[in-house]
Design an enzyme around this catalytic site. Structure first.
Site, short mmCIF file in Angstrom:
data_model
loop_
_atom_site.label_atom_id
_atom_site.label_comp_id
_atom_site.label_asym_id
_atom_site.label_seq_id
_atom_site.Cartn_x
_atom_site.Cartn_y
_atom_site.Cartn_z
N SER A 88 5.60 29.26 -12.29
CA SER A 88 4.70 28.99 -11.17
C SER A 88 4.93 29.97 -10.03
O SER A 88 4.02 30.25 -9.25
CB SER A 88 4.93 27.58 -10.61
OG SER A 88 4.79 26.62 -11.61
N HIS A 116 -0.20 30.48 -16.90
CA HIS A 116 0.18 29.37 -16.02
C HIS A 116 -0.76 28.19 -16.21
O HIS A 116 -1.92 28.23 -15.80
CB HIS A 116 0.19 29.82 -14.55
CG HIS A 116 0.65 28.76 -13.61
ND1 HIS A 116 -0.16 28.23 -12.63
CD2 HIS A 116 1.84 28.11 -13.51
CE1 HIS A 116 0.52 27.30 -11.98
NE2 HIS A 116 1.73 27.21 -12.48
N GLU A 167 -4.09 30.21 -15.53
CA GLU A 167 -4.07 31.48 -14.81
C GLU A 167 -3.36 32.50 -15.71
O GLU A 167 -2.21 32.30 -16.09
CB GLU A 167 -3.33 31.34 -13.49
CG GLU A 167 -4.08 30.48 -12.48
CD GLU A 167 -3.27 30.23 -11.23
OE1 GLU A 167 -3.54 30.86 -10.20
OE2 GLU A 167 -2.36 29.39 -11.28
N ASN A 226 -1.02 28.33 -6.51
CA ASN A 226 0.09 28.02 -5.61
C ASN A 226 0.11 28.91 -4.38
O ASN A 226 0.63 28.51 -3.34
CB ASN A 226 1.42 28.09 -6.37
CG ASN A 226 1.64 26.84 -7.20
OD1 ASN A 226 1.56 25.73 -6.69
ND2 ASN A 226 1.89 27.01 -8.49
N1 LIG Z 1 5.83 20.71 -13.16
C1 LIG Z 1 4.75 21.36 -12.75
O1 LIG Z 1 3.91 20.85 -12.00
C2 LIG Z 1 4.50 22.75 -13.25
C3 LIG Z 1 3.18 23.25 -13.27
C4 LIG Z 1 2.95 24.52 -13.76
C5 LIG Z 1 4.02 25.29 -14.19
N2 LIG Z 1 5.29 24.78 -14.15
C6 LIG Z 1 6.38 25.64 -14.66
O2 LIG Z 1 6.72 25.21 -15.95
C7 LIG Z 1 8.11 25.42 -16.19
C8 LIG Z 1 8.76 24.12 -16.60
O3 LIG Z 1 8.59 23.17 -15.61
P1 LIG Z 1 8.74 21.61 -15.89
O4 LIG Z 1 8.33 20.91 -14.66
O5 LIG Z 1 8.10 21.26 -17.18
O6 LIG Z 1 10.34 21.51 -16.07
P2 LIG Z 1 11.22 20.41 -16.82
O7 LIG Z 1 12.53 20.39 -16.14
O8 LIG Z 1 10.45 19.13 -16.97
O9 LIG Z 1 11.41 21.00 -18.31
C9 LIG Z 1 12.16 22.13 -18.59
C10 LIG Z 1 12.65 21.99 -20.03
O10 LIG Z 1 13.22 23.24 -20.42
C11 LIG Z 1 14.39 22.98 -21.18
N3 LIG Z 1 15.21 24.18 -21.14
C12 LIG Z 1 15.91 24.67 -20.08
N4 LIG Z 1 16.49 25.84 -20.43
C13 LIG Z 1 16.12 26.11 -21.70
C14 LIG Z 1 16.36 27.19 -22.60
N5 LIG Z 1 17.11 28.22 -22.24
N6 LIG Z 1 15.80 27.14 -23.81
C15 LIG Z 1 15.04 26.08 -24.19
N7 LIG Z 1 14.78 25.04 -23.39
C16 LIG Z 1 15.31 25.06 -22.14
C17 LIG Z 1 15.01 21.77 -20.55
O11 LIG Z 1 15.89 21.10 -21.44
C18 LIG Z 1 13.75 20.94 -20.22
O12 LIG Z 1 13.41 20.08 -21.27
C19 LIG Z 1 8.65 26.05 -14.93
O13 LIG Z 1 8.63 27.44 -15.05
C20 LIG Z 1 7.67 25.58 -13.87
O14 LIG Z 1 7.61 26.43 -12.77
C21 LIG Z 1 5.56 23.54 -13.70
#
Ligand SMILES: NC(=O)c1ccc[n+]([C@@H]2O[C@H](COP(=O)([O-])OP(=O)(O)OC[C@H]3O[C@@H](n4cnc5c(N)ncnc54)[C@H](O)[C@@H]3O)[C@@H](O)[C@H]2O)c1
Lengths: 293, 209
Positions: free
Chosen positions: A122, A143, A155, A193
């Site tokens: 993000s 994204h 995106e 964002n």
């Molecule tokens: N939550 C949101 O609203 C949102 C929206 C768009 C994008 N994002 C992006 O998506 C990504 C994930 O966000 P999220 O909210 O789902 O996070 P989250 O914490 O819910 O999930 C992350 C997952 O990644 C796993 N993980 C961590 N390191 C790892 C690795 N090296 N290899 C494999 N798995 C690994 C963790 O165990 C976890 O299950 C981030 O980059 C975030 O910026 C989030």
């Protein structure tokens, strides 16, 4: 454009976004490998996915045999080597540059030459995430929006070295997956964002400056602009601590004063007022009740 | 509780033909000024002055933060020539009487409007919050972040907005956006409020034609 991609791997598939992205891929007919380092998270996500599709069947959005076919396309693994079969790897792991770079570096050694890597970041730079992958011409930003399984928009951001072929292939995959891609440059926060984070900060500053109460700010914005949620309701939902982290990601890169965390925000976080999850943010919540209950 | 109206020219909040204009009564406790010069009257429950970009203090005078009476400012949100929305921003001063706020709210809400109360600060709620966002979107457009269409689409689909920032600011009038941001910039002097290049161009072309 027809996508040449057949197998998709989702890294961080045990997380919020990863689980949703895996649903998008499998639902659209792609063989989907769900990869996460945490087995428990993968298991939880699998249960949630099963529940999601069970509801879809109940609501008549998908037939029971189709649901079974989608579920059969989903596989789970904690072994990185299993991703060698993927044509497209979408990473949705923690929002941490070193974690993402490290993962792509390892994937660069595991996956065949033509495999495309996509990042769901993000706030981070696609170009920086791609550096060290050994294939920065084949890395692109995809994204998704939360919740990924329901939101169509993606995106799509090429990094400095992303090739046109990679961009086109990623674009075609988005369309084949039934999503709606929009192209943005690799700039902090892309479109969504970049507009949202400073706007939400401005709303906090308006409250801080005594312009109006949170409720009146939210009412004004919703009524005037037709937004579904007011900015302060939204910050309470995503978490004030998350808003601080977004500011910490954007401000040092953009030096845009609107992106800096307002003093009221950091003080509320220090006071434990994190929003819905702590029972109190700009509004008070009945913590006994579950959200949406 | 009834209201009377003192008008001079057409009002943005209540344009000609608006049902609110026809709802006046003879012995009104609330007087609403639409473009006409305010005449103080302590005997009234509330006096409302329609505001543009100026502060309420410009009509009432100010007194080191002790200002406030039965006079309130207001603006009904309206984007360009769209129909006015249901939203009224009611502007108070530090010592505005609670009874005046209650009286003003009563007549406006009885007319089906929704009232939010805000301090007498530049831009009130809406312009203070949306103008920097429109400026950012206009700058992003210049910088090539994405096309106008894609920025609007992203906001509609990704954030659930009724419309996107570019289509909305253009519908509201870029020259008008220039005037509002210029007024805000005079007060805040931060880059966020400096009129965007496209708004400056629109203003220059408006003057020419
Ligand atoms: N939550 C949101 O609203 C949102 C929206 C768009 C994008 N994002 C992006 O998506 C990504 C994930 O966000 P999220 O909210 O789902 O996070 P989250 O914490 O819910 O999930 C992350 C997952 O990644 C796993 N993980 C961590 N390191 C790892 C690795 N090296 N290899 C494999 N798995 C690994 C963790 O165990 C976890 O299950 C981030 O980059 C975030 O910026 C989030």
């Amino acid at each position: 454009m027809i996508s040449s991609i057949k197998t998709v791997a989702v890294c961080g598939a045990g997380g919020t976004m990863g689980a949703g992205i895996a649903i998008v891929a499998a639902r659209a007919g792609f063989s989907t490998i769900c990869f996460d380092t945490a087995t428990a998270s993968l298991d939880r996500a699998a249960k949630q996915t099963e529940g999601f599709f069970a509801k879809s069947v109940e609501r008549g959005k998908i037939s029971a045999p189709d649901k079974d076919a989608v579920m059969a396309r989903l596989s789970r693994t904690t072994k990185l080597d299993d991703l060698a079969a993927a044509d497209l790897v979408i990473e949705a792991v923690f929002e941490d540059l070193s974690v993402k770079k490290d993962l792509l570096g390892k994937l660069g050694k595991v996956c065949p030459e033509p495999t495309i890597f996509a990042s769901n970041t993000s706030t981070l730079s696609i170009t920086e995430i791609a550096s060290g992958s050994g294939r920065d011409d084949r890395v692109v930003g995809l994204h998704f929006c939360l919740p990924a399984q329901l939101m169509k928009l993606i995106e799509v951001s090429p990094g400095i070295n992303t090739s046109d072929a990679t961009l086109n292939a990623a674009w075609a995959w988005c369309e084949a997956a039934g999503q709606l891609p929009v192209k943005t440059q690799d700039k902090p926060g892309f479109i969504l964002n970049a507009l949202l984070v400073p706007f939400n900060n401005d709303a906090i500053r308006a409250v801080e400056a005594g312009v109006a109460s949170p409720a009146d700010v939210d009412t004004a914005i919703k009524l005037a602009l037709g937004y579904k949620m007011g900015p302060l309701e939204l910050i309470d939902l995503v978490g004030l601590d998350t808003q601080v982290r977004l500011c910490e990601a954007f401000y040092p890169v953009t030096l845009d004063p609107r992106a800096a965390a307002p003093p009221l925000l950091t003080r509320m976080v220090a006071a434990g007022r994190l929003g819905r999850k702590s029972g109190r943010g700009f509004y008070a919540y009945d913590t006994g009740k579950m959200f949406g209950g | 509780m009834g209201y009377s109206i003192v008008a001079n020219g057409e009002s943005r909040s209540f344009p000609n033909g608006d049902a609110f204009l026809a709802g006046t009564t003879d012995k009104a406790d609330v007087v609403i000024y639409l473009g006409a010069e305010l005449v103080a009257d302590d005997s009234k429950a509330a006096i409302l002055v329609e505001l543009g970009t100026e502060s309420l203090g410009r009509h009432t005078g100010e007194a080191s933060g002790e200002e406030g009476s039965n006079v309130l400012g207001f603006a009904r949100y309206r984007n360009g020539s769209d129909a006015p929305s249901k939203l009224v921003e009611l502007v108070r001063q530090p010592r505005t009487k609670d009874s005046a706020i209650a009286a003003a709210k009563a007549v406006l809400e009885a007319a089906g409007l929704t009232v939010v109360v805000c301090a007498d600060q530049a831009g009130r709620i809406i312009d203070r919050l949306v103008r920097p966002k429109y400026n950012a979107a206009l700058r992003f457009l210049d910088e090539g972040l994405a096309t106008a269409k894609d920025m609007d689409l992203t906001c509609r689909l990704g954030l659930g907005y009724a419309d996107g920032p570019i289509e909305r600011v253009e519908r509201g009038g870029l020259a008008h956006h220039h005037d509002v941001t210029k007024a805000l910039f005079d007060v805040f002097a931060t880059p966020a409020y400096a009129p965007a290049r496209r708004a400056i161009v629109a203003k220059q072309r408006e003057k020419k034609t």
